[in-house]
Enzyme design. Structure first.
Site, PDB file in Angstrom:
ATOM      1  N   ARG A  45      17.337  -7.162 -22.789  1.00 39.05           N
ATOM      2  CA  ARG A  45      16.034  -6.737 -23.305  1.00 39.05           C
ATOM      3  C   ARG A  45      14.975  -7.351 -22.392  1.00 39.05           C
ATOM      4  O   ARG A  45      15.269  -8.148 -21.519  1.00 39.05           O
ATOM      5  CB  ARG A  45      15.840  -7.065 -24.787  1.00 39.05           C
ATOM      6  CG  ARG A  45      16.524  -8.251 -25.355  1.00 39.05           C
ATOM      7  CD  ARG A  45      16.051  -9.575 -24.828  1.00 39.05           C
ATOM      8  NE  ARG A  45      14.603  -9.675 -24.879  1.00 39.05           N
ATOM      9  CZ  ARG A  45      13.870 -10.482 -24.139  1.00 39.05           C
ATOM     10  NH1 ARG A  45      14.454 -11.282 -23.249  1.00 39.05           N
ATOM     11  NH2 ARG A  45      12.575 -10.528 -24.229  1.00 39.05           N
ATOM     12  N   GLY A  46      13.715  -6.958 -22.661  1.00 48.10           N
ATOM     13  CA  GLY A  46      12.644  -7.359 -21.747  1.00 48.10           C
ATOM     14  C   GLY A  46      12.439  -6.205 -20.773  1.00 48.10           C
ATOM     15  O   GLY A  46      13.410  -5.701 -20.180  1.00 48.10           O
ATOM     16  N   ALA A  47      11.164  -5.785 -20.624  1.00 47.23           N
ATOM     17  CA  ALA A  47      10.895  -4.540 -19.900  1.00 47.23           C
ATOM     18  C   ALA A  47      11.485  -4.493 -18.481  1.00 47.23           C
ATOM     19  O   ALA A  47      12.198  -3.536 -18.141  1.00 47.23           O
ATOM     20  CB  ALA A  47       9.386  -4.290 -19.890  1.00 47.23           C
ATOM     21  N   GLN A 195      13.163 -13.953 -30.211  1.00 46.81           N
ATOM     22  CA  GLN A 195      13.269 -14.106 -28.759  1.00 46.81           C
ATOM     23  C   GLN A 195      12.614 -15.410 -28.280  1.00 46.81           C
ATOM     24  O   GLN A 195      13.012 -15.976 -27.269  1.00 46.81           O
ATOM     25  CB  GLN A 195      12.607 -12.920 -28.033  1.00 46.81           C
ATOM     26  CG  GLN A 195      13.362 -11.609 -28.140  1.00 46.81           C
ATOM     27  CD  GLN A 195      12.901 -10.772 -29.303  1.00 46.81           C
ATOM     28  OE1 GLN A 195      12.452 -11.290 -30.325  1.00 46.81           O
ATOM     29  NE2 GLN A 195      13.013  -9.464 -29.185  1.00 46.81           N
ATOM     30  N   ASP A 236       5.023  -4.534 -21.931  1.00 45.73           N
ATOM     31  CA  ASP A 236       6.022  -3.457 -21.844  1.00 45.73           C
ATOM     32  C   ASP A 236       5.471  -2.202 -21.196  1.00 45.73           C
ATOM     33  O   ASP A 236       6.197  -1.464 -20.529  1.00 45.73           O
ATOM     34  CB  ASP A 236       6.580  -3.138 -23.231  1.00 45.73           C
ATOM     35  CG  ASP A 236       7.667  -4.137 -23.579  1.00 45.73           C
ATOM     36  OD1 ASP A 236       7.326  -5.262 -23.962  1.00 45.73           O
ATOM     37  OD2 ASP A 236       8.851  -3.802 -23.394  1.00 45.73           O
ATOM     38  N   ASN A 246       2.993  -4.781 -25.982  1.00 48.25           N
ATOM     39  CA  ASN A 246       3.927  -5.904 -25.859  1.00 48.25           C
ATOM     40  C   ASN A 246       4.507  -6.170 -27.241  1.00 48.25           C
ATOM     41  O   ASN A 246       4.154  -5.502 -28.225  1.00 48.25           O
ATOM     42  CB  ASN A 246       3.209  -7.133 -25.290  1.00 48.25           C
ATOM     43  CG  ASN A 246       4.187  -8.231 -24.900  1.00 48.25           C
ATOM     44  OD1 ASN A 246       5.163  -7.973 -24.181  1.00 48.25           O
ATOM     45  ND2 ASN A 246       3.971  -9.447 -25.365  1.00 48.25           N
ATOM     46  N   LYS A 247       5.384  -7.140 -27.312  1.00 52.48           N
ATOM     47  CA  LYS A 247       6.085  -7.463 -28.559  1.00 52.48           C
ATOM     48  C   LYS A 247       5.139  -7.523 -29.758  1.00 52.48           C
ATOM     49  O   LYS A 247       4.047  -8.072 -29.646  1.00 52.48           O
ATOM     50  CB  LYS A 247       6.811  -8.804 -28.361  1.00 52.48           C
ATOM     51  CG  LYS A 247       7.555  -9.353 -29.536  1.00 52.48           C
ATOM     52  CD  LYS A 247       8.537  -8.383 -30.159  1.00 52.48           C
ATOM     53  CE  LYS A 247       9.560  -7.841 -29.198  1.00 52.48           C
ATOM     54  NZ  LYS A 247      10.282  -6.648 -29.742  1.00 52.48           N
TER      55      LYS A 247
HETATM   56  O1  MRU Z   1      12.096  -6.215 -27.724  1.00 54.85           O
HETATM   57  P1  MRU Z   1      12.123  -6.985 -26.438  1.00 54.85           P
HETATM   58  O2  MRU Z   1      12.759  -8.324 -26.563  1.00 54.85           O
HETATM   59  O3  MRU Z   1      12.681  -6.163 -25.303  1.00 54.85           O
HETATM   60  O4  MRU Z   1      10.576  -7.233 -26.111  1.00 54.85           O
HETATM   61  C1  MRU Z   1      10.247  -7.925 -24.937  1.00 54.85           C
HETATM   62  C2  MRU Z   1       8.795  -8.122 -24.757  1.00 54.85           C
HETATM   63  O5  MRU Z   1       7.975  -7.691 -25.532  1.00 54.85           O
HETATM   64  C3  MRU Z   1       8.372  -8.805 -23.484  1.00 54.85           C
HETATM   65  O6  MRU Z   1       7.209  -9.553 -23.674  1.00 54.85           O
HETATM   66  C4  MRU Z   1       8.104  -7.731 -22.406  1.00 54.85           C
HETATM   67  O7  MRU Z   1       9.170  -6.842 -22.334  1.00 54.85           O
HETATM   68  C5  MRU Z   1       7.874  -8.350 -21.073  1.00 54.85           C
HETATM   69  S1  MRU Z   1       9.303  -9.143 -20.429  1.00 54.85           S
HETATM   70  C6  MRU Z   1       8.896  -9.738 -18.891  1.00 54.85           C
END
Ligand code: MRU
Length: 348
Positions: A45-47, A195, A236, A246-247
Protein backbone atom coordinates in the site's frame (compact mmCIF):
# COMPACT_ATOMS: atom_id res chain seq x y z
CA UNK A 1 15.45 -0.95 5.50
CA UNK A 2 14.54 -4.08 3.54
CA UNK A 3 13.11 -3.09 0.12
CA UNK A 4 9.31 -3.18 0.05
CA UNK A 5 9.18 -4.62 -3.45
CA UNK A 6 11.68 -6.38 -5.68
CA UNK A 7 12.06 -8.73 -8.60
CA UNK A 8 13.58 -12.12 -7.89
CA UNK A 9 13.92 -14.19 -11.07
CA UNK A 10 10.51 -14.21 -12.68
CA UNK A 11 8.59 -13.39 -9.48
CA UNK A 12 7.84 -10.16 -7.65
CA UNK A 13 8.43 -10.21 -3.88
CA UNK A 14 6.46 -7.87 -1.63
CA UNK A 15 6.78 -7.37 2.11
CA UNK A 16 3.38 -8.41 3.46
CA UNK A 17 2.52 -5.16 5.23
CA UNK A 18 -0.64 -6.63 6.78
CA UNK A 19 1.63 -8.64 9.06
CA UNK A 20 4.03 -5.89 10.13
CA UNK A 21 5.43 -5.21 12.65
CA UNK A 22 4.91 -8.62 14.27
CA UNK A 23 6.17 -10.61 11.26
CA UNK A 24 8.38 -9.78 8.29
CA UNK A 25 7.05 -12.10 5.59
CA UNK A 26 7.24 -12.03 1.82
CA UNK A 27 4.21 -12.30 -0.44
CA UNK A 28 5.36 -13.85 -3.70
CA UNK A 29 3.60 -12.80 -6.91
CA UNK A 30 3.98 -15.13 -9.89
CA UNK A 31 1.19 -13.65 -11.97
CA UNK A 32 -0.64 -10.39 -12.59
CA UNK A 33 -3.56 -11.81 -10.57
CA UNK A 34 -1.31 -12.21 -7.54
CA UNK A 35 -0.28 -8.55 -7.82
CA UNK A 36 -3.88 -7.38 -8.25
CA UNK A 37 -4.85 -9.31 -5.10
CA UNK A 38 -1.85 -7.88 -3.21
CA UNK A 39 -2.78 -4.29 -4.07
CA UNK A 40 -6.52 -4.76 -3.31
CA UNK A 41 -5.87 -6.54 -0.01
CA UNK A 42 -3.19 -4.03 0.98
CA UNK A 43 -0.31 -6.49 1.17
CA UNK A 44 1.39 -3.51 -0.43
CA UNK A 45 0.00 0.00 0.00
CA UNK A 46 1.05 3.62 -0.29
CA UNK A 47 0.60 5.43 -3.60
CA UNK A 48 4.12 5.19 -5.06
CA UNK A 49 4.54 1.56 -3.93
CA UNK A 50 1.29 0.43 -5.56
CA UNK A 51 2.29 2.31 -8.73
CA UNK A 52 5.53 0.31 -8.90
CA UNK A 53 3.65 -2.90 -8.08
CA UNK A 54 1.20 -2.15 -10.91
CA UNK A 55 4.14 -1.77 -13.32
CA UNK A 56 5.70 -5.04 -12.17
CA UNK A 57 2.31 -6.75 -12.29
CA UNK A 58 1.86 -5.73 -15.92
CA UNK A 59 5.35 -7.01 -16.68
CA UNK A 60 4.39 -10.35 -15.11
CA UNK A 61 1.13 -10.34 -17.06
CA UNK A 62 2.83 -9.57 -20.36
CA UNK A 63 5.23 -12.52 -19.85
CA UNK A 64 2.23 -14.84 -19.63
CA UNK A 65 0.68 -13.71 -22.93
CA UNK A 66 1.20 -16.61 -25.27
CA UNK A 67 1.30 -14.94 -28.68
CA UNK A 68 3.81 -13.54 -31.16
CA UNK A 69 1.17 -11.46 -32.90
CA UNK A 70 1.42 -7.78 -31.96
CA UNK A 71 -2.30 -6.98 -32.35
CA UNK A 72 -3.34 -9.87 -30.12
CA UNK A 73 -0.63 -9.00 -27.57
CA UNK A 74 -1.69 -5.37 -27.46
CA UNK A 75 -5.40 -6.20 -27.09
CA UNK A 76 -4.77 -8.60 -24.20
CA UNK A 77 -2.26 -6.21 -22.59
CA UNK A 78 -4.79 -3.36 -22.66
CA UNK A 79 -7.36 -5.64 -21.06
CA UNK A 80 -4.88 -6.29 -18.23
CA UNK A 81 -4.31 -2.55 -17.77
CA UNK A 82 -8.06 -2.04 -17.24
CA UNK A 83 -8.05 -4.61 -14.45
CA UNK A 84 -4.96 -3.09 -12.90
CA UNK A 85 -6.41 0.42 -12.91
CA UNK A 86 -9.46 -0.70 -10.93
CA UNK A 87 -7.44 -2.10 -7.99
CA UNK A 88 -7.32 1.03 -5.85
CA UNK A 89 -8.88 4.07 -7.47
CA UNK A 90 -7.59 7.04 -5.45
CA UNK A 91 -3.82 6.87 -5.98
CA UNK A 92 -2.69 8.59 -9.15
CA UNK A 93 0.41 6.43 -9.32
CA UNK A 94 -1.37 3.28 -10.54
CA UNK A 95 -2.74 5.10 -13.61
CA UNK A 96 0.62 6.80 -14.07
CA UNK A 97 2.44 3.42 -14.15
CA UNK A 98 -0.16 1.91 -16.46
CA UNK A 99 0.15 4.83 -18.92
CA UNK A 100 3.92 4.42 -19.08
CA UNK A 101 3.59 0.74 -19.88
CA UNK A 102 0.96 1.37 -22.55
CA UNK A 103 3.24 3.99 -24.13
CA UNK A 104 6.02 1.41 -24.45
CA UNK A 105 3.71 -1.16 -26.00
CA UNK A 106 2.33 1.39 -28.49
CA UNK A 107 5.73 2.86 -29.39
CA UNK A 108 7.26 -0.59 -29.97
CA UNK A 109 4.53 -1.74 -32.37
CA UNK A 110 7.12 -2.61 -35.03
CA UNK A 111 9.20 -4.80 -32.68
CA UNK A 112 9.01 -8.49 -31.84
CA UNK A 113 6.59 -9.24 -28.99
CA UNK A 114 9.48 -10.79 -27.01
CA UNK A 115 11.39 -7.47 -27.20
CA UNK A 116 8.31 -5.58 -25.97
CA UNK A 117 7.98 -7.93 -23.01
CA UNK A 118 11.63 -7.30 -22.15
CA UNK A 119 11.16 -3.52 -22.38
CA UNK A 120 8.09 -3.63 -20.14
CA UNK A 121 10.01 -5.53 -17.48
CA UNK A 122 12.99 -3.13 -17.71
CA UNK A 123 10.63 -0.18 -17.32
CA UNK A 124 9.18 -1.69 -14.15
CA UNK A 125 12.70 -2.05 -12.74
CA UNK A 126 13.54 1.51 -13.62
CA UNK A 127 10.29 2.78 -12.00
CA UNK A 128 11.55 1.34 -8.73
CA UNK A 129 15.00 2.91 -9.07
CA UNK A 130 13.63 6.30 -10.10
CA UNK A 131 11.15 6.35 -7.23
CA UNK A 132 13.91 5.85 -4.66
CA UNK A 133 15.91 8.62 -6.33
CA UNK A 134 12.84 10.91 -6.31
CA UNK A 135 12.29 10.25 -2.62
CA UNK A 136 15.86 11.16 -1.77
CA UNK A 137 15.45 14.43 -3.66
CA UNK A 138 12.13 15.09 -1.87
CA UNK A 139 14.00 14.50 1.38
CA UNK A 140 16.71 17.03 0.50
CA UNK A 141 14.20 19.61 -0.76
CA UNK A 142 11.96 19.22 2.26
CA UNK A 143 14.42 19.01 5.10
CA UNK A 144 15.25 22.71 4.66
CA UNK A 145 11.73 23.45 5.88
CA UNK A 146 12.31 21.50 9.09
CA UNK A 147 13.72 23.65 11.89
CA UNK A 148 16.17 22.17 14.38
CA UNK A 149 14.35 20.81 17.47
CA UNK A 150 11.08 20.60 15.54
CA UNK A 151 8.14 18.49 16.63
CA UNK A 152 6.67 17.06 13.44
CA UNK A 153 3.25 15.48 13.10
CA UNK A 154 2.71 12.87 10.39
CA UNK A 155 -0.29 10.77 9.41
CA UNK A 156 -0.54 7.24 8.00
CA UNK A 157 2.68 5.83 6.50
CA UNK A 158 4.47 7.73 3.76
CA UNK A 159 7.75 5.98 4.36
CA UNK A 160 10.01 3.40 2.72
CA UNK A 161 7.18 0.87 2.93
CA UNK A 162 4.82 3.13 0.97
CA UNK A 163 7.32 3.77 -1.82
CA UNK A 164 10.22 2.11 -3.64
CA UNK A 165 12.31 3.06 -0.58
CA UNK A 166 13.22 5.98 1.74
CA UNK A 167 9.75 7.58 1.67
CA UNK A 168 8.17 10.95 0.92
CA UNK A 169 6.93 12.56 4.17
CA UNK A 170 9.10 10.14 6.11
CA UNK A 171 11.92 10.75 3.62
CA UNK A 172 11.96 14.40 4.69
CA UNK A 173 11.99 13.36 8.34
CA UNK A 174 14.83 10.90 7.60
CA UNK A 175 16.83 13.52 5.70
CA UNK A 176 16.43 16.07 8.52
CA UNK A 177 17.53 13.47 11.07
CA UNK A 178 20.48 12.33 8.92
CA UNK A 179 21.54 15.98 8.61
CA UNK A 180 21.86 16.09 12.39
CA UNK A 181 18.68 18.00 13.22
CA UNK A 182 17.25 17.10 16.59
CA UNK A 183 13.67 16.27 15.78
CA UNK A 184 10.79 14.44 17.37
CA UNK A 185 7.89 12.92 15.46
CA UNK A 186 4.28 12.59 16.59
CA UNK A 187 2.73 9.69 14.68
CA UNK A 188 -1.04 9.47 14.25
CA UNK A 189 -1.98 5.84 14.80
CA UNK A 190 -4.25 6.14 11.70
CA UNK A 191 -7.44 4.19 12.19
CA UNK A 192 -8.74 1.85 10.99
CA UNK A 193 -5.72 -0.05 9.65
CA UNK A 194 -3.13 1.59 11.90
CA UNK A 195 -0.53 2.40 9.25
CA UNK A 196 0.95 4.96 11.69
CA UNK A 197 1.12 2.69 14.72
CA UNK A 198 2.26 -0.39 12.80
CA UNK A 199 4.33 0.87 9.86
CA UNK A 200 5.57 4.40 10.52
CA UNK A 201 6.48 3.40 14.08
CA UNK A 202 8.29 0.32 12.69
CA UNK A 203 10.38 2.47 10.34
CA UNK A 204 11.17 5.10 12.98
CA UNK A 205 12.29 2.41 15.45
CA UNK A 206 14.60 0.95 12.76
CA UNK A 207 16.18 4.35 12.14
CA UNK A 208 16.38 5.39 15.79
CA UNK A 209 14.34 8.57 15.19
CA UNK A 210 12.58 9.73 18.39
CA UNK A 211 8.79 9.54 18.15
CA UNK A 212 5.55 9.20 20.07
CA UNK A 213 2.34 7.62 18.77
CA UNK A 214 -0.92 9.47 19.41
CA UNK A 215 -4.53 8.53 18.76
CA UNK A 216 -5.82 10.38 15.72
CA UNK A 217 -8.13 12.62 17.69
CA UNK A 218 -5.31 13.91 19.96
CA UNK A 219 -3.73 15.97 17.16
CA UNK A 220 -5.87 19.09 17.71
CA UNK A 221 -5.13 19.11 21.42
CA UNK A 222 -1.37 18.92 20.80
CA UNK A 223 -1.53 21.71 18.22
CA UNK A 224 -3.45 23.95 20.59
CA UNK A 225 -0.81 23.27 23.27
CA UNK A 226 1.91 24.40 20.80
CA UNK A 227 3.54 20.99 20.82
CA UNK A 228 3.54 20.64 17.01
CA UNK A 229 5.76 22.86 14.82
CA UNK A 230 4.82 21.46 11.43
CA UNK A 231 2.76 18.73 9.78
CA UNK A 232 4.03 16.63 6.86
CA UNK A 233 1.90 14.06 5.07
CA UNK A 234 2.09 12.13 1.81
CA UNK A 235 -0.43 12.28 -1.03
CA UNK A 236 -2.39 9.86 -3.18
CA UNK A 237 -3.49 12.27 -5.88
CA UNK A 238 -2.89 15.99 -6.35
CA UNK A 239 -5.01 18.07 -8.72
CA UNK A 240 -3.65 20.98 -10.77
CA UNK A 241 -4.90 23.54 -8.23
CA UNK A 242 -3.11 21.72 -5.36
CA UNK A 243 -6.16 19.99 -3.82
CA UNK A 244 -4.72 16.79 -2.37
CA UNK A 245 -6.20 13.39 -1.58
CA UNK A 246 -4.51 11.49 1.22
CA UNK A 247 -5.41 9.05 3.99
CA UNK A 248 -8.72 9.77 5.70
CA UNK A 249 -8.17 12.25 8.51
CA UNK A 250 -5.66 14.41 6.61
CA UNK A 251 -8.25 17.13 5.87
CA UNK A 252 -9.08 17.68 9.52
CA UNK A 253 -5.37 17.88 10.37
CA UNK A 254 -4.87 20.57 7.72
CA UNK A 255 -7.82 22.62 8.99
CA UNK A 256 -6.55 22.32 12.57
CA UNK A 257 -3.04 23.30 11.45
CA UNK A 258 -4.34 26.46 9.76
CA UNK A 259 -6.45 27.36 12.81
CA UNK A 260 -3.33 27.01 14.98
CA UNK A 261 -0.98 28.75 12.48
CA UNK A 262 1.15 25.65 11.94
CA UNK A 263 2.63 24.95 8.47
CA UNK A 264 1.03 21.99 6.72
CA UNK A 265 3.24 20.37 4.06
CA UNK A 266 2.47 17.67 1.51
CA UNK A 267 5.34 15.56 0.15
CA UNK A 268 4.89 13.69 -3.13
CA UNK A 269 6.64 12.67 -6.34
CA UNK A 270 5.44 14.01 -9.68
CA UNK A 271 3.81 10.61 -10.32
CA UNK A 272 1.23 11.49 -7.64
CA UNK A 273 0.00 14.58 -9.54
CA UNK A 274 -2.92 14.25 -11.92
CA UNK A 275 -2.46 16.63 -14.86
CA UNK A 276 -6.00 15.89 -16.04
CA UNK A 277 -7.78 17.14 -12.92
CA UNK A 278 -8.44 20.82 -12.41
CA UNK A 279 -9.36 20.42 -8.74
CA UNK A 280 -10.06 17.84 -6.06
CA UNK A 281 -13.78 17.46 -6.79
CA UNK A 282 -13.06 14.82 -9.39
CA UNK A 283 -10.76 12.65 -7.24
CA UNK A 284 -12.28 9.19 -6.81
CA UNK A 285 -12.44 8.26 -3.14
CA UNK A 286 -12.06 4.57 -2.35
CA UNK A 287 -14.58 3.17 0.12
CA UNK A 288 -13.40 0.00 1.84
CA UNK A 289 -15.28 -2.72 3.69
CA UNK A 290 -17.05 -1.97 6.97
CA UNK A 291 -15.31 -4.93 8.64
CA UNK A 292 -12.04 -2.94 8.69
CA UNK A 293 -13.73 -0.63 11.22
CA UNK A 294 -15.88 -3.14 13.09
CA UNK A 295 -13.08 -5.65 13.67
CA UNK A 296 -9.80 -4.94 15.44
CA UNK A 297 -6.95 -7.46 15.12
CA UNK A 298 -9.49 -10.08 14.07
CA UNK A 299 -11.77 -9.36 17.03
CA UNK A 300 -15.27 -7.92 16.58
CA UNK A 301 -15.46 -4.75 18.69
CA UNK A 302 -18.98 -3.51 17.96
CA UNK A 303 -22.33 -5.17 18.61
CA UNK A 304 -23.60 -7.71 16.09
CA UNK A 305 -24.94 -6.27 12.82
CA UNK A 306 -23.27 -2.88 13.39
CA UNK A 307 -22.55 -1.07 10.13
CA UNK A 308 -19.61 1.28 9.62
CA UNK A 309 -18.80 3.71 6.84
CA UNK A 310 -15.17 3.47 5.75
CA UNK A 311 -13.92 6.05 3.21
CA UNK A 312 -10.17 5.43 2.89
CA UNK A 313 -9.17 8.95 1.79
CA UNK A 314 -10.25 12.57 1.95
CA UNK A 315 -9.36 15.67 -0.03
CA UNK A 316 -7.57 18.63 1.54
CA UNK A 317 -8.39 21.86 -0.31
CA UNK A 318 -5.28 23.69 -1.54
CA UNK A 319 -5.82 26.74 0.71
CA UNK A 320 -4.84 24.63 3.74
CA UNK A 321 -1.54 23.48 2.21
CA UNK A 322 1.52 25.68 2.90
CA UNK A 323 3.71 23.98 0.25
CA UNK A 324 4.03 20.77 -1.75
CA UNK A 325 7.48 19.20 -1.72
CA UNK A 326 8.43 17.25 -4.85
CA UNK A 327 11.62 15.79 -6.28
CA UNK A 328 11.75 18.77 -8.66
CA UNK A 329 11.48 21.39 -5.93
CA UNK A 330 9.04 22.95 -3.50
CA UNK A 331 5.86 24.42 -4.98
CA UNK A 332 3.96 27.10 -3.12
CA UNK A 333 0.60 28.84 -3.66
CA UNK A 334 -0.79 29.81 -6.08
CA UNK A 335 -0.28 26.25 -7.25
CA UNK A 336 -1.73 25.98 -10.74
CA UNK A 337 1.16 27.38 -12.79
CA UNK A 338 3.89 25.84 -10.65
CA UNK A 339 2.22 22.41 -10.75
CA UNK A 340 1.88 22.63 -14.54
CA UNK A 341 5.62 23.44 -14.61
CA UNK A 342 6.39 20.10 -12.94
CA UNK A 343 5.33 18.31 -16.11
CA UNK A 344 7.77 20.25 -18.27
CA UNK A 345 11.41 19.32 -18.66
CA UNK A 346 13.12 15.99 -18.00
CA UNK A 347 12.16 13.54 -15.32
CA UNK A 348 14.55 13.37 -12.41
O1 MRU B 1 -4.48 3.17 2.29
P1 MRU B 1 -3.00 3.39 2.16
O2 MRU B 1 -2.22 2.84 3.30
O3 MRU B 1 -2.48 2.96 0.81
O4 MRU B 1 -2.85 4.99 2.22
C1 MRU B 1 -1.56 5.54 2.11
C2 MRU B 1 -1.55 7.01 2.21
O5 MRU B 1 -2.55 7.67 2.34
C3 MRU B 1 -0.20 7.67 2.04
O6 MRU B 1 -0.11 8.84 2.79
C4 MRU B 1 -0.01 8.02 0.55
O7 MRU B 1 -0.29 6.92 -0.25
C5 MRU B 1 1.37 8.50 0.28
S1 MRU B 1 2.58 7.24 0.50
C6 MRU B 1 4.09 7.92 0.10
Amino acid sequence: MVPTIRWEGSSVYLIDQRKLPQMLEWFVCRSIDDVITAIRDMVIRGAPAIGIAAGMGLALGSQSLNTDDYTTFRREFLEMTRRMKSTRPTASNVGWAVERMVKIVVEMRNHEVSAIKEAVRRESESMLERDIEANRNIGQNGMRLVPDRANILTHCNAGALATGGYGTALGIIRAAFEAGKQIHVFVDETRPLLQGMRLTAFELVEDGIPFTVIVDCAAGYLMKKKRIDLVITGADRIALNGDTANKIGTYQLAVLAKENEIPFYVAAPVSSFDPNLENGDGIPIEERGHEEVVFFAGQQIGPDHVRAYNPAFDVTPCQYISAIITEKGVVTPPYRSSIKGLFKGPEI
